[in-house]
Design an enzyme around this catalytic site. Sequence first.
Site, mmCIF file in Angstrom:
data_model
loop_
_atom_site.group_PDB
_atom_site.id
_atom_site.type_symbol
_atom_site.label_atom_id
_atom_site.label_comp_id
_atom_site.label_asym_id
_atom_site.label_seq_id
_atom_site.Cartn_x
_atom_site.Cartn_y
_atom_site.Cartn_z
ATOM 1 N N ALA A 113 -43.047 -13.753 79.002
ATOM 2 C CA ALA A 113 -42.557 -12.511 79.620
ATOM 3 C C ALA A 113 -43.597 -11.924 80.557
ATOM 4 C CB ALA A 113 -42.208 -11.505 78.529
ATOM 5 N N ARG A 136 -8.758 1.541 118.725
ATOM 6 C CA ARG A 136 -8.471 2.225 117.462
ATOM 7 C C ARG A 136 -9.437 1.828 116.340
ATOM 8 N NH1 ARG A 136 -2.219 0.479 118.167
ATOM 9 N NH2 ARG A 136 -3.265 -1.064 119.503
ATOM 10 N N GLU A 164 8.307 -1.544 123.163
ATOM 11 C CA GLU A 164 7.084 -1.064 122.513
ATOM 12 C C GLU A 164 7.331 0.300 121.869
ATOM 13 O OE1 GLU A 164 4.144 -2.893 122.175
ATOM 14 O OE2 GLU A 164 5.680 -4.318 122.817
ATOM 15 N N THR A 187 -1.405 -7.117 127.556
ATOM 16 C CA THR A 187 -1.265 -8.464 126.989
ATOM 17 C C THR A 187 -0.700 -9.460 128.009
ATOM 18 O OG1 THR A 187 0.848 -7.733 126.075
ATOM 19 C CG2 THR A 187 -1.020 -7.753 124.566
ATOM 20 N N ALA A 242 -52.182 -15.642 76.881
ATOM 21 C CA ALA A 242 -51.485 -14.448 77.376
ATOM 22 C C ALA A 242 -52.454 -13.539 78.118
ATOM 23 C CB ALA A 242 -50.846 -13.707 76.200
ATOM 24 N N SER A 282 -47.568 -14.757 77.796
ATOM 25 C CA SER A 282 -46.993 -13.596 78.478
ATOM 26 C C SER A 282 -47.986 -12.946 79.425
ATOM 27 C CB SER A 282 -46.560 -12.557 77.433
ATOM 28 O OG SER A 282 -45.525 -13.092 76.665
ATOM 29 N N TYR A 297 -48.644 -14.488 97.662
ATOM 30 C CA TYR A 297 -48.903 -13.916 98.989
ATOM 31 C C TYR A 297 -50.253 -13.222 98.978
ATOM 32 C CZ TYR A 297 -47.869 -11.137 103.213
ATOM 33 O OH TYR A 297 -47.892 -10.566 104.458
HETATM 34 C C1 UD1 Z 1 1.294 -6.099 120.704
HETATM 35 C C2 UD1 Z 1 2.725 -6.276 121.253
HETATM 36 C C3 UD1 Z 1 3.710 -5.678 120.250
HETATM 37 C C4 UD1 Z 1 3.544 -6.363 118.899
HETATM 38 C C5 UD1 Z 1 2.084 -6.278 118.426
HETATM 39 C C6 UD1 Z 1 1.902 -7.156 117.220
HETATM 40 C C7 UD1 Z 1 2.598 -6.123 123.691
HETATM 41 C C8 UD1 Z 1 2.828 -5.275 124.870
HETATM 42 N N1 UD1 Z 1 2.849 -5.570 122.529
HETATM 43 O O1 UD1 Z 1 1.036 -4.706 120.616
HETATM 44 O O2 UD1 Z 1 5.034 -5.860 120.707
HETATM 45 O O3 UD1 Z 1 4.388 -5.751 117.940
HETATM 46 O O4 UD1 Z 1 1.178 -6.760 119.453
HETATM 47 O O5 UD1 Z 1 0.641 -6.967 116.636
HETATM 48 O O6 UD1 Z 1 2.201 -7.266 123.823
HETATM 49 N N2 UD1 Z 1 -5.289 -8.030 124.559
HETATM 50 C C9 UD1 Z 1 -5.957 -8.649 125.608
HETATM 51 N N3 UD1 Z 1 -6.018 -8.021 126.822
HETATM 52 C C10 UD1 Z 1 -5.437 -6.810 127.023
HETATM 53 C C11 UD1 Z 1 -4.760 -6.203 125.968
HETATM 54 C C12 UD1 Z 1 -4.687 -6.839 124.752
HETATM 55 O O7 UD1 Z 1 -6.473 -9.753 125.457
HETATM 56 O O8 UD1 Z 1 -5.541 -6.321 128.164
HETATM 57 C C13 UD1 Z 1 -5.246 -8.719 123.263
HETATM 58 C C14 UD1 Z 1 -5.921 -7.921 122.167
HETATM 59 O O9 UD1 Z 1 -7.281 -8.253 122.073
HETATM 60 C C15 UD1 Z 1 -5.135 -8.313 120.937
HETATM 61 C C16 UD1 Z 1 -3.773 -8.689 121.464
HETATM 62 O O10 UD1 Z 1 -3.917 -8.880 122.854
HETATM 63 O O11 UD1 Z 1 -5.715 -9.404 120.259
HETATM 64 C C17 UD1 Z 1 -2.742 -7.610 121.176
HETATM 65 O O12 UD1 Z 1 -3.161 -6.420 121.826
HETATM 66 P P1 UD1 Z 1 -2.943 -5.004 121.173
HETATM 67 O O13 UD1 Z 1 -3.486 -3.976 122.092
HETATM 68 O O14 UD1 Z 1 -3.442 -4.990 119.781
HETATM 69 O O15 UD1 Z 1 -1.351 -4.936 121.199
HETATM 70 P P2 UD1 Z 1 -0.411 -4.070 120.295
HETATM 71 O O16 UD1 Z 1 -0.414 -2.683 120.761
HETATM 72 O O17 UD1 Z 1 -0.754 -4.298 118.861
HETATM 73 CA CA CA Z 2 -2.364 -5.404 117.749
#
Ligand code: UD1
Ligand code: CA
Length: 453
Positions: free
Chosen positions: A378, A16, A153, A79, A421, A403, A385
């Site tokens: 001034a 996003r 979610e 995540t 000057a 100046s 250079y």
């Molecule tokens: C997540 C939470 C949501 C919470 C929100 C808070 C889950 C499923 N959802 O959603 O409940 O309200 O954060 O901000 O956990 N990341 C990885 N690998 C991945 C996917 C994500 O490392 O495969 C990391 C991202 O870089 C980020 C963090 O995990 O720093 C959160 O991921 P993001 O996709 O932003 O989750 P949200 O949709 O915001």
């Molecule tokens: Ca997030």
Amino acid sequence: MPQFTAVILAAGKGTRMKSELPKVMHQMAGRPLIDYVLEKVQKLGIKEVLTVVGHGREIVANHVTERSRVVVQEQQLGTGHALIQSVPWLQDESQVLVLSGDQPLLSEETLKALLELHENSGAAATVLTAMMTNPFGYGRIIKDKGLFQGIVEEKDADLKQKEIKEINTGTYCFRGACLKSALGKITPQNVQGEYYLTDVFKLLISLGEKIETLCTVDSTEALGINNRVQLAEAEEILYDRVRKFWMMEGVTIINPSSVFIDTQAVLNKDVVIHPFTLIKGNTRIEEGATIGPGTTLINCNCHKGCQVENSIARQSVIGENSVVGPFAYLRPGTVLGKGVKVGDFVEIKNSKIEEGSKVPHLSYIGDSTVGKNVNIGAGTITCNYDGRGKYGTIIGDKAFVGSNTNFVAPVKIGKGAVIGAGSTITKDVPDRALAVERSQQKIIENWQTTKDK
Ligand code: UD1
Ligand code: CA
């Protein structure tokens, strides 16, 4: 407190953000988002820190490698999947703090409270939550008679669940063993086809484990950055916090919303900041200095009582009671001593101007040294250079430069010397000598022939 291991999730693409740069490397108030998270973890005294990287991994890994162990998530499958990658480094008996790399506003106090509650309650997991007037996009906290039941979610929530205002901040504590066994059981059965970390809670509850929640007092702390609108919102909240902090420390800020102070800057009491001013990087401003309006300072050292108006300065030192501007440009390596004056339309680069000297108007001083109590007229320019190399001009104490002088460097001007000057100086001038380099003025009488002129 027992040993905590911190895991920072930072592998996501940040779709996003619509950017080539990994999300956690986007800057907020002059620093990448992930720095704010790493800094909090360090302040909590946590020694074992893991950062899960994936998308743009080289950039993120290079950036964090000195402060954290780097764990790679080859494919970004959610995540939960990200956290699974850290399992080999998690001890059963240790506690695990999980954070998102995209949540830079969480305060140290809140995190401390989370760790303490988790420790004292003996829960299997503790979830940090927040009350949001607009909870759109966040996972919702499902409770029954006040008891935590799980997290849904946004994309999987029904209409009733979408009305819930208590959200998951994405920050949690876990007992190592509980987390490891639950992570082994999650599946990608949801609208997004991802391994949700949040599914761990259902599993733990089904095993009869206790889950605690802690709601942040200030909901802005929970702001997660998923797009550039949220990035701008978070930055504004941070700048507001920083301004209020310095005002409480004795700094006057006029029209605060037009002043932006980076988190690493250090100010002192009785500093006055005028509108439309940016204080960036590691800038230090000592007592009684007046900065602005319309000024940008980047990594500068401003000594007591100095004044800088409508000017830009980078990597420069501004001496005690020195006056700069309006419309001066101090480039890296500028060092102004005490009581120096640098006036309008003056550019200085990599040069030292010693105590009491004045460069009041329309000058360029580059790679040079100007002694004490020198007056630069001034329009004076150091020609530093020659198309190949850079050379310096050295001007002795108490010299008086007329100046519109050009100093063709390298050239040395003695103490107390006077430059006429309009001179183009190509040879060294001894102490106390007068140097003039210009042709004699001619007077041709009656040049105009018509009587009325
Ligand atoms: C997540 C939470 C949501 C919470 C929100 C808070 C889950 C499923 N959802 O959603 O409940 O309200 O954060 O901000 O956990 N990341 C990885 N690998 C991945 C996917 C994500 O490392 O495969 C990391 C991202 O870089 C980020 C963090 O995990 O720093 C959160 O991921 P993001 O996709 O932003 O989750 P949200 O949709 O915001
Ligand atoms: Ca997030």
